[in-house]
Write a protein that holds these residues in place. Structure first.
Motif, PDB file in Angstrom:
ATOM      1  N   PRO A 198      -2.741   3.406  13.190  1.00  0.00           N
ATOM      2  CA  PRO A 198      -3.631   2.839  12.311  1.00  0.00           C
ATOM      3  C   PRO A 198      -5.080   3.518  12.650  1.00  0.00           C
ATOM      4  O   PRO A 198      -5.456   3.411  13.786  1.00  0.00           O
ATOM      5  CB  PRO A 198      -3.894   1.330  12.462  1.00  0.00           C
ATOM      6  CG  PRO A 198      -2.353   1.191  12.986  1.00  0.00           C
ATOM      7  CD  PRO A 198      -2.018   2.203  13.826  1.00  0.00           C
ATOM      8  N   GLY A 199      -5.706   4.177  11.554  1.00  0.00           N
ATOM      9  CA  GLY A 199      -6.995   4.641  11.785  1.00  0.00           C
ATOM     10  C   GLY A 199      -7.036   5.974  12.205  1.00  0.00           C
ATOM     11  O   GLY A 199      -8.115   6.706  12.040  1.00  0.00           O
ATOM     12  N   ALA A 206      -6.958  10.110   7.633  1.00  0.00           N
ATOM     13  CA  ALA A 206      -6.225   8.520   7.907  1.00  0.00           C
ATOM     14  C   ALA A 206      -6.087   7.989   6.642  1.00  0.00           C
ATOM     15  O   ALA A 206      -6.710   7.851   5.837  1.00  0.00           O
ATOM     16  CB  ALA A 206      -7.062   7.805   8.626  1.00  0.00           C
ATOM     17  N   ARG A 207      -4.694   7.757   6.326  1.00  0.00           N
ATOM     18  CA  ARG A 207      -3.989   7.061   5.163  1.00  0.00           C
ATOM     19  C   ARG A 207      -3.345   6.018   5.561  1.00  0.00           C
ATOM     20  O   ARG A 207      -2.868   5.867   6.676  1.00  0.00           O
ATOM     21  CB  ARG A 207      -3.460   7.909   4.280  1.00  0.00           C
ATOM     22  CG  ARG A 207      -4.372   9.263   3.716  1.00  0.00           C
ATOM     23  CD  ARG A 207      -3.702  10.118   2.502  1.00  0.00           C
ATOM     24  NE  ARG A 207      -2.357  10.466   3.158  1.00  0.00           N
ATOM     25  CZ  ARG A 207      -1.362  10.646   2.404  1.00  0.00           C
ATOM     26  NH1 ARG A 207      -1.518  10.445   1.065  1.00  0.00           N
ATOM     27  NH2 ARG A 207      -0.273  11.068   2.733  1.00  0.00           N
ATOM     28  N   LEU A 208      -3.159   4.873   4.728  1.00  0.00           N
ATOM     29  CA  LEU A 208      -2.226   3.886   4.973  1.00  0.00           C
ATOM     30  C   LEU A 208      -1.015   3.711   3.966  1.00  0.00           C
ATOM     31  O   LEU A 208      -1.243   4.070   2.699  1.00  0.00           O
ATOM     32  CB  LEU A 208      -2.991   2.515   4.806  1.00  0.00           C
ATOM     33  CG  LEU A 208      -4.057   2.224   5.780  1.00  0.00           C
ATOM     34  CD1 LEU A 208      -4.688   0.944   5.599  1.00  0.00           C
ATOM     35  CD2 LEU A 208      -3.566   2.244   7.289  1.00  0.00           C
ATOM     36  N   ALA A 209       0.160   3.449   4.165  1.00  0.00           N
ATOM     37  CA  ALA A 209       1.258   3.092   3.363  1.00  0.00           C
ATOM     38  C   ALA A 209       1.460   1.789   3.752  1.00  0.00           C
ATOM     39  O   ALA A 209       2.243   1.432   4.945  1.00  0.00           O
ATOM     40  CB  ALA A 209       2.435   4.165   3.525  1.00  0.00           C
ATOM     41  N   TYR A 245       8.792  -1.160  -1.950  1.00  0.00           N
ATOM     42  CA  TYR A 245       7.508  -1.168  -2.568  1.00  0.00           C
ATOM     43  C   TYR A 245       6.402  -0.246  -1.844  1.00  0.00           C
ATOM     44  O   TYR A 245       6.428  -1.004  -0.273  1.00  0.00           O
ATOM     45  CB  TYR A 245       6.867  -2.260  -3.191  1.00  0.00           C
ATOM     46  CG  TYR A 245       5.561  -2.196  -3.720  1.00  0.00           C
ATOM     47  CD1 TYR A 245       5.707  -2.078  -4.925  1.00  0.00           C
ATOM     48  CD2 TYR A 245       4.353  -2.393  -2.836  1.00  0.00           C
ATOM     49  CE1 TYR A 245       4.479  -1.992  -5.913  1.00  0.00           C
ATOM     50  CE2 TYR A 245       3.429  -2.573  -3.657  1.00  0.00           C
ATOM     51  CZ  TYR A 245       3.334  -2.359  -5.088  1.00  0.00           C
ATOM     52  OH  TYR A 245       1.958  -2.360  -5.723  1.00  0.00           O
ATOM     53  N   VAL A 246       5.754   0.688  -2.207  1.00  0.00           N
ATOM     54  CA  VAL A 246       4.945   1.490  -1.229  1.00  0.00           C
ATOM     55  C   VAL A 246       3.387   1.391  -1.945  1.00  0.00           C
ATOM     56  O   VAL A 246       3.482   1.840  -3.089  1.00  0.00           O
ATOM     57  CB  VAL A 246       5.389   2.881  -0.862  1.00  0.00           C
ATOM     58  CG1 VAL A 246       4.327   3.543  -0.066  1.00  0.00           C
ATOM     59  CG2 VAL A 246       6.488   3.011  -0.270  1.00  0.00           C
ATOM     60  N   ALA A 247       2.596   0.685  -1.226  1.00  0.00           N
ATOM     61  CA  ALA A 247       1.205   0.668  -1.703  1.00  0.00           C
ATOM     62  C   ALA A 247       0.743   1.862  -0.899  1.00  0.00           C
ATOM     63  O   ALA A 247       0.312   1.882   0.166  1.00  0.00           O
ATOM     64  CB  ALA A 247       0.506  -0.705  -1.842  1.00  0.00           C
ATOM     65  N   TRP A 248      -0.123   2.725  -1.580  1.00  0.00           N
ATOM     66  CA  TRP A 248      -0.899   3.975  -0.977  1.00  0.00           C
ATOM     67  C   TRP A 248      -2.483   3.603  -0.899  1.00  0.00           C
ATOM     68  O   TRP A 248      -3.017   3.226  -2.049  1.00  0.00           O
ATOM     69  CB  TRP A 248      -0.450   5.227  -1.796  1.00  0.00           C
ATOM     70  CG  TRP A 248       0.823   5.594  -1.549  1.00  0.00           C
ATOM     71  CD1 TRP A 248       1.749   5.460  -2.470  1.00  0.00           C
ATOM     72  CD2 TRP A 248       1.438   6.531  -0.472  1.00  0.00           C
ATOM     73  NE1 TRP A 248       2.950   5.808  -2.136  1.00  0.00           N
ATOM     74  CE2 TRP A 248       2.750   6.563  -0.813  1.00  0.00           C
ATOM     75  CE3 TRP A 248       0.515   7.098   0.468  1.00  0.00           C
ATOM     76  CZ2 TRP A 248       3.460   7.448  -0.008  1.00  0.00           C
ATOM     77  CZ3 TRP A 248       1.704   7.555   1.601  1.00  0.00           C
ATOM     78  CH2 TRP A 248       2.934   7.845   1.127  1.00  0.00           C
ATOM     79  N   LEU A 249      -2.928   3.856   0.274  1.00  0.00           N
ATOM     80  CA  LEU A 249      -4.271   3.729   0.293  1.00  0.00           C
ATOM     81  C   LEU A 249      -5.043   4.833   1.085  1.00  0.00           C
ATOM     82  O   LEU A 249      -4.572   5.456   2.060  1.00  0.00           O
ATOM     83  CB  LEU A 249      -4.588   2.370   1.172  1.00  0.00           C
ATOM     84  CG  LEU A 249      -4.223   1.018   0.635  1.00  0.00           C
ATOM     85  CD1 LEU A 249      -2.779   0.689   0.914  1.00  0.00           C
ATOM     86  CD2 LEU A 249      -5.088  -0.024   0.812  1.00  0.00           C
ATOM     87  N   GLU A 250      -6.154   5.078   0.455  1.00  0.00           N
ATOM     88  CA  GLU A 250      -6.778   6.305   0.733  1.00  0.00           C
ATOM     89  C   GLU A 250      -8.083   5.748   1.524  1.00  0.00           C
ATOM     90  O   GLU A 250      -8.757   5.076   1.161  1.00  0.00           O
ATOM     91  CB  GLU A 250      -7.393   7.473  -0.094  1.00  0.00           C
ATOM     92  CG  GLU A 250      -5.945   7.691  -0.978  1.00  0.00           C
ATOM     93  CD  GLU A 250      -5.251   9.095   0.086  1.00  0.00           C
ATOM     94  OE1 GLU A 250      -5.915   9.640   0.785  1.00  0.00           O
ATOM     95  OE2 GLU A 250      -3.909   8.920  -0.416  1.00  0.00           O
ATOM     96  N   PRO A 251      -9.017   6.573   2.494  1.00  0.00           N
ATOM     97  CA  PRO A 251     -10.233   6.216   3.125  1.00  0.00           C
ATOM     98  C   PRO A 251     -11.125   6.118   1.987  1.00  0.00           C
ATOM     99  O   PRO A 251     -11.471   7.116   1.206  1.00  0.00           O
ATOM    100  CB  PRO A 251     -10.403   7.187   4.193  1.00  0.00           C
ATOM    101  CG  PRO A 251      -9.536   8.489   3.947  1.00  0.00           C
ATOM    102  CD  PRO A 251      -8.435   7.884   3.027  1.00  0.00           C
TER     103      PRO A 251
END
Length: 194
Positions: free
Chosen positions: A101-102, A164-167, A184-190
């Motif tokens: 993470p990060g 750095a991105r989050l799934a 289910y995949v939620a995509w998050l961008e910085p």
């Protein structure tokens, strides 16, 4: 009704009440364990922050430890290292073959749809999520979209080396107790400039 008939009816009623109580307790056990474990995990994460990032186990026999904290959908969740099945019983967990993470690349964090990641049902594109790293640094991410994929064809490339991105991943569909192949995949961008 005869004495034996009344005794049989009373025994059957008592057994039915006992079975109902057992089912009620077992149904409450998983959410109770999930809630209690987050209290212990949060305490361990606070110790990690106070020690400058040194891992602290939430209980002596734990085979995992906190690596981050996720503030999403009005909830604060401690993220565990190594997302095996046992870790997921206690909270969201980082999948070890993905970026930490990060760090640069895609960090995959998974949790159960009926406990910790039930919040993904209501998380919408444009909403922000805060990730607190074990060194105390906070990073903000914005949800850019979501998709439903097969567990073996997610399209997540953990080695992409990008920002750095989050799934955030959980089982699909929501509100169902039976396992299945969909995720289910939620995509998050910085968040830029954060």
């Amino acid at each position: 009704m005869s004495q034996a008939g009344r005794l049989s009816a009373a025994l059957a009623g008592g057994l039915a009440l006992l079975a109902g109580a057992v089912l009620a307790v077992s149904g409450l056990w998983i959410p109770a364990k999930a809630h209690l474990s987050q209290i212990l995990l949060d305490r361990a994460f606070e110790q990690t922050l106070a020690s400058g990032g040194e891992a602290h186990r939430p209980w002596p026999w734990a085979d995992t430890w906190p690596v981050a904290r996720l503030d999403a959908g009005g909830e604060r969740l401690t993220v565990l290292a190594e997302g095996g099945g046992e870790a997921l019983a206690f909270g969201p967990a980082h999948l070890s073959r993905t970026a930490l993470p990060g760090e640069r690349g895609v960090s995959v964090i998974a949790a159960h749809r009926d406990t910790h990641f039930a919040l993904l049902r209501d998380l919408e594109p444009g909403e922000t999520v805060t990730l607190t790293l074990k060194n105390g640094e906070e990073q903000r991410f914005v949800m850019t979209g979501s998709e439903v994929v097969r567990h073996d064809r997610s399209g997540i490339d953990p080695g992409d080396g990008g920002p750095a991105r989050l799934a955030l991943v959980t089982c699909w569909p929501f509100g169902v107790a039976t396992p299945g192949p969909l995720r289910y995949v939620a995509w998050l961008e910085p968040v830029q400039g954060a």
